[in-house]
Design a protein around this motif. Structure first.
Motif, PDB file in Angstrom:
ATOM      1  N   GLU A 118      -5.549 -31.195  11.410  1.00 21.78           N
ATOM      2  CA  GLU A 118      -4.303 -30.370  11.058  1.00 21.78           C
ATOM      3  C   GLU A 118      -3.860 -30.200   9.541  1.00 21.78           C
ATOM      4  O   GLU A 118      -3.355 -29.063   8.994  1.00 21.78           O
ATOM      5  CB  GLU A 118      -3.211 -30.806  11.875  1.00 21.78           C
ATOM      6  N   ASP A 119      -3.899 -31.463   8.869  1.00 26.69           N
ATOM      7  CA  ASP A 119      -3.416 -31.607   7.750  1.00 26.69           C
ATOM      8  C   ASP A 119      -4.301 -30.710   6.656  1.00 26.69           C
ATOM      9  O   ASP A 119      -3.844 -30.255   5.739  1.00 26.69           O
ATOM     10  CB  ASP A 119      -3.080 -32.998   7.199  1.00 26.69           C
ATOM     11  N   GLN A 120      -5.672 -30.812   6.849  1.00 25.21           N
ATOM     12  CA  GLN A 120      -6.562 -30.115   6.137  1.00 25.21           C
ATOM     13  C   GLN A 120      -6.551 -28.427   6.234  1.00 25.21           C
ATOM     14  O   GLN A 120      -6.663 -27.885   5.303  1.00 25.21           O
ATOM     15  CB  GLN A 120      -8.098 -30.719   6.392  1.00 25.21           C
ATOM     16  N   PHE A 121      -6.283 -28.150   7.305  1.00 26.12           N
ATOM     17  CA  PHE A 121      -5.860 -26.951   7.588  1.00 26.12           C
ATOM     18  C   PHE A 121      -4.940 -26.330   6.812  1.00 26.12           C
ATOM     19  O   PHE A 121      -4.777 -25.223   6.265  1.00 26.12           O
ATOM     20  CB  PHE A 121      -5.577 -26.415   9.011  1.00 26.12           C
ATOM     21  N   ALA A 122      -3.829 -27.170   6.999  1.00 30.92           N
ATOM     22  CA  ALA A 122      -2.337 -26.590   6.223  1.00 30.92           C
ATOM     23  C   ALA A 122      -2.675 -26.817   4.683  1.00 30.92           C
ATOM     24  O   ALA A 122      -2.440 -25.702   3.829  1.00 30.92           O
ATOM     25  CB  ALA A 122      -1.295 -27.675   6.378  1.00 30.92           C
ATOM     26  N   ALA A 123      -3.589 -27.732   4.227  1.00 35.17           N
ATOM     27  CA  ALA A 123      -3.933 -27.495   2.742  1.00 35.17           C
ATOM     28  C   ALA A 123      -4.670 -26.419   2.245  1.00 35.17           C
ATOM     29  O   ALA A 123      -4.315 -25.975   1.340  1.00 35.17           O
ATOM     30  CB  ALA A 123      -4.890 -28.853   2.532  1.00 35.17           C
ATOM     31  N   LEU A 124      -5.566 -25.903   3.150  1.00 36.71           N
ATOM     32  CA  LEU A 124      -6.379 -24.755   2.900  1.00 36.71           C
ATOM     33  C   LEU A 124      -5.567 -23.451   2.827  1.00 36.71           C
ATOM     34  O   LEU A 124      -5.840 -22.637   2.146  1.00 36.71           O
ATOM     35  CB  LEU A 124      -7.524 -24.817   3.639  1.00 36.71           C
ATOM     36  N   HIS A 125      -4.484 -23.453   4.079  1.00 37.05           N
ATOM     37  CA  HIS A 125      -3.844 -22.432   3.946  1.00 37.05           C
ATOM     38  C   HIS A 125      -2.808 -22.066   2.642  1.00 37.05           C
ATOM     39  O   HIS A 125      -2.284 -21.140   2.464  1.00 37.05           O
ATOM     40  CB  HIS A 125      -2.905 -22.496   5.399  1.00 37.05           C
ATOM     41  N   GLU A 126      -2.747 -23.155   1.866  1.00 38.44           N
ATOM     42  CA  GLU A 126      -2.044 -23.266   0.745  1.00 38.44           C
ATOM     43  C   GLU A 126      -2.817 -22.523  -0.425  1.00 38.44           C
ATOM     44  O   GLU A 126      -2.007 -22.585  -1.585  1.00 38.44           O
ATOM     45  CB  GLU A 126      -1.436 -24.596   0.365  1.00 38.44           C
ATOM     46  N   ASN A 127      -3.887 -22.059  -0.130  1.00 37.72           N
ATOM     47  CA  ASN A 127      -4.751 -21.541  -1.271  1.00 37.72           C
ATOM     48  C   ASN A 127      -4.881 -22.504  -2.702  1.00 37.72           C
ATOM     49  O   ASN A 127      -4.505 -22.245  -3.639  1.00 37.72           O
ATOM     50  CB  ASN A 127      -4.242 -20.248  -1.680  1.00 37.72           C
ATOM     51  N   PRO A 128      -5.599 -23.546  -2.276  1.00 40.40           N
ATOM     52  CA  PRO A 128      -5.848 -24.706  -3.374  1.00 40.40           C
ATOM     53  C   PRO A 128      -6.782 -23.888  -4.274  1.00 40.40           C
ATOM     54  O   PRO A 128      -7.651 -23.197  -4.250  1.00 40.40           O
ATOM     55  CB  PRO A 128      -6.384 -25.656  -2.803  1.00 40.40           C
ATOM     56  N   ASP A 129      -6.719 -24.298  -5.498  1.00 41.39           N
ATOM     57  CA  ASP A 129      -7.887 -23.739  -6.608  1.00 41.39           C
ATOM     58  C   ASP A 129      -8.996 -24.484  -6.379  1.00 41.39           C
ATOM     59  O   ASP A 129     -10.371 -24.042  -6.834  1.00 41.39           O
ATOM     60  CB  ASP A 129      -7.234 -23.908  -7.903  1.00 41.39           C
ATOM     61  N   ILE A 130      -9.185 -25.626  -6.274  1.00 44.12           N
ATOM     62  CA  ILE A 130     -10.002 -26.552  -5.818  1.00 44.12           C
ATOM     63  C   ILE A 130     -10.257 -27.326  -4.763  1.00 44.12           C
ATOM     64  O   ILE A 130      -9.191 -27.814  -4.080  1.00 44.12           O
ATOM     65  CB  ILE A 130      -9.881 -27.805  -7.134  1.00 44.12           C
ATOM     66  N   ILE A 131     -11.458 -27.377  -4.042  1.00 42.07           N
ATOM     67  CA  ILE A 131     -11.678 -28.149  -2.848  1.00 42.07           C
ATOM     68  C   ILE A 131     -12.732 -29.245  -3.117  1.00 42.07           C
ATOM     69  O   ILE A 131     -13.871 -29.048  -3.715  1.00 42.07           O
ATOM     70  CB  ILE A 131     -12.241 -27.309  -1.719  1.00 42.07           C
TER      71      ILE A 131
END
Length: 236
Positions: A118-131
């Motif tokens: 769930e935390d990773q879904f949220a992090a990706l929904h925030e449009n990070p520049d780098i994964i």
């Protein structure tokens, strides 16, 4: 400690001030041999297969050009992807990314097995520049989220030989299938096993092979197999 480029080298490479400031903040003054050879080639947009032992300063080799390419935060979606074979390496890379990229404002998401989905879904929904991710968990998250990774333009396979030794070949192919056709790929490895040679032939575009402290027969292996990879000998 990983060294980075001198002020003179920074000026020569034309690095932007936020990237330069991050390098100076880390206190780096003298580049390592692998940094001198790889950073200019990666900055020119070349696909690179770099061979160097752990502790040679390779992380800065792919982070400095990455910061320079991305320049500033964007809401378009992730533009850079760094794949690590282990959780420990991914965490080290995240730490170094935050330190060296402190003044760029770029946002990073960490996708690792063992952490809450769930935390990773949220992090990706925030449009990070780098994964920064391990392959198994990234594929899992990508399937669950129907994540296409179509905005990624810069991909790093860190310790690529270990990625294959640990059995991630299938996951790597799944990840590549989600990437756009036009992206730059940088691959760092201590050795060059057969699977990795075949992967480089299929997935990289006219890559430059840069090798340090490895046997010359490795570059010959690439040439014999028809990759067309120009070898850069140590000291050249």
């Amino acid at each position: 400690m990983e060294a980075a480029v001198t002020t003179k080298t920074v000026v020569t490479l034309g690095l932007s001030y936020p990237v330069f400031k991050g390098i100076m903040k880390k206190g780096y003054k003298v580049p390592t041999p692998i940094q001198r050879k790889t950073i200019p080639a990666i900055l020119r947009g070349r696909d690179v297969v770099a061979m160097a032992r752990t502790g040679s300063g390779k992380t800065a080799c792919f982070l400095i050009p990455m910061f320079e390419r991305l320049k500033a935060p964007s809401q378009a979606g992730a533009r850079a992807l760094i794949l690590s074979p282990t959780r420990e390496l991914a965490l080290q890379t995240l730490k170094f990314t935050k330190e060296l990229g402190k003044f760029t404002g770029l946002k990073t998401a960490l996708i690792l097995g063992g952490d809450k989905m769930e935390d990773q879904f949220a992090a990706l929904h925030e449009n990070p520049d780098i994964i920064i991710a391990t392959p198994g968990r990234l594929v899992h998250v990508a399937v669950e989220m129907k994540l296409k990774l179509h905005t990624v333009e810069y991909v790093v396979f860190d310790e690529a030989d270990r990625l294959f030794e640990m059995g991630f070949a299938e996951q790597l192919q799944e990840i590549i299938a989600r990437l756009p056709d036009c992206h730059q790929t940088v691959l760092f490895s201590a050795t060059l096993p057969k699977l990795l040679v075949e992967f480089a032939r299929a997935g990289l575009t006219e890559p430059m092979l840069i090798r340090l402290d490895v046997e010359s027969k490795l570059s010959e292996q690439l040439k014999v197999r028809g990759t067309g990879v120009p070898a850069v000998a140590p000291g050249s």
